[in-house]
Write a protein that holds these residues in place. Structure first.
Motif, short mmCIF file in Angstrom:
data_model
loop_
_atom_site.label_atom_id
_atom_site.label_comp_id
_atom_site.label_asym_id
_atom_site.label_seq_id
_atom_site.Cartn_x
_atom_site.Cartn_y
_atom_site.Cartn_z
N PHE A 185 29.02 87.24 47.51
CA PHE A 185 28.49 88.05 48.60
C PHE A 185 27.59 87.23 49.50
O PHE A 185 26.64 86.62 49.03
N ALA A 186 27.88 87.23 50.79
CA ALA A 186 27.03 86.53 51.75
C ALA A 186 25.84 87.40 52.09
O ALA A 186 25.96 88.62 52.23
N VAL A 187 24.68 86.78 52.23
CA VAL A 187 23.48 87.47 52.68
C VAL A 187 23.11 86.88 54.03
O VAL A 187 22.92 85.67 54.16
N ARG A 188 23.04 87.74 55.05
CA ARG A 188 22.66 87.28 56.39
C ARG A 188 21.15 87.43 56.54
O ARG A 188 20.60 88.47 56.16
N VAL A 189 20.50 86.43 57.08
CA VAL A 189 19.09 86.52 57.42
C VAL A 189 19.02 86.71 58.93
O VAL A 189 19.49 85.87 59.69
N ILE A 190 18.47 87.84 59.34
CA ILE A 190 18.49 88.25 60.75
C ILE A 190 17.05 88.37 61.26
O ILE A 190 16.24 89.08 60.66
N ASP A 191 16.77 87.69 62.38
CA ASP A 191 15.43 87.77 62.96
C ASP A 191 15.44 88.22 64.42
O ASP A 191 14.46 88.07 65.13
N MET B 80 17.40 84.75 45.18
CA MET B 80 18.25 85.94 45.07
C MET B 80 19.47 85.81 45.98
O MET B 80 20.59 86.16 45.58
N HIS B 81 19.31 85.30 47.17
CA HIS B 81 20.44 85.12 48.09
C HIS B 81 21.47 84.17 47.48
O HIS B 81 22.67 84.44 47.52
N LYS B 82 21.01 83.10 46.87
CA LYS B 82 21.94 82.16 46.22
C LYS B 82 22.65 82.82 45.05
O LYS B 82 23.85 82.61 44.84
N THR B 83 21.94 83.64 44.29
CA THR B 83 22.56 84.36 43.18
C THR B 83 23.67 85.28 43.68
O THR B 83 24.76 85.32 43.12
N LEU B 84 23.39 86.02 44.74
CA LEU B 84 24.40 86.92 45.32
C LEU B 84 25.56 86.12 45.89
O LEU B 84 26.73 86.52 45.75
N GLU B 85 25.28 84.99 46.52
CA GLU B 85 26.35 84.16 47.08
C GLU B 85 27.26 83.60 45.99
O GLU B 85 28.47 83.54 46.15
N SER C 48 14.84 97.81 44.58
CA SER C 48 15.16 97.67 43.17
C SER C 48 13.88 97.37 42.40
O SER C 48 13.45 96.21 42.35
N PRO C 49 13.26 98.39 41.84
CA PRO C 49 11.99 98.18 41.15
C PRO C 49 12.07 97.12 40.04
O PRO C 49 11.11 96.40 39.81
N ALA C 50 13.20 97.02 39.38
CA ALA C 50 13.34 96.07 38.28
C ALA C 50 13.69 94.66 38.75
O ALA C 50 13.63 93.71 37.98
N GLN C 51 14.10 94.54 40.03
CA GLN C 51 14.53 93.23 40.54
C GLN C 51 13.97 93.02 41.94
O GLN C 51 14.47 93.61 42.90
N ARG C 52 12.97 92.19 42.03
CA ARG C 52 12.38 91.90 43.34
C ARG C 52 13.30 90.99 44.14
O ARG C 52 14.22 90.39 43.60
N PHE C 53 13.05 90.89 45.40
CA PHE C 53 13.67 89.93 46.31
C PHE C 53 15.10 90.25 46.75
O PHE C 53 15.76 89.42 47.34
#
Length: 93
Positions: free
Chosen positions: A73-79, A64-69, A28-33
């Motif tokens: 919407f849950a954001v999973r961080v996968i490593d 951004m993850h908190k905004t989506l949550e 998303s060029p207009a929205q980083r992260f």
């Protein structure tokens, strides 16, 4: 061997596609992260931020993850490949 973020992302995405999920790289060029990938199947959405093993989201990504949550919407961080593949098990969906 040092596994890279992109290697984890590719392996998880290949697995998800085999399970019938649609996968899109989110840029998303207009929205980083924004998270790295969106996966869609049967009216479900999985959002994943991929990291190298032990990697953590940046401050901007965490915001951004908190905004989506807050939007439901849950954001999973996968490593790891294993953790990513586990999101696409039939009993989880």
């Amino acid at each position: 061997m040092n596994i890279r973020e992109r290697d984890i992302e590719k392996a998880v995405t290949d697995h998800a596609k085999k399970k019938g999920w649609l996968s899109f790289k989110w840029t998303s060029p207009a929205q980083r992260f924004v998270p790295d990938r969106l996966y869609f199947k049967d009216s479900k959405v999985i959002m994943i931020e991929f990291k190298r093993p032990g990697g953590k989201p940046t401050k901007g990504q965490r915001i951004m993850h908190k905004t989506l949550e807050r939007a439901g919407f849950a954001v999973r961080v996968i490593d790891s490949v294993e953790d990513g593949k586990s999101l696409f098990l039939e009993e989880n969906n």
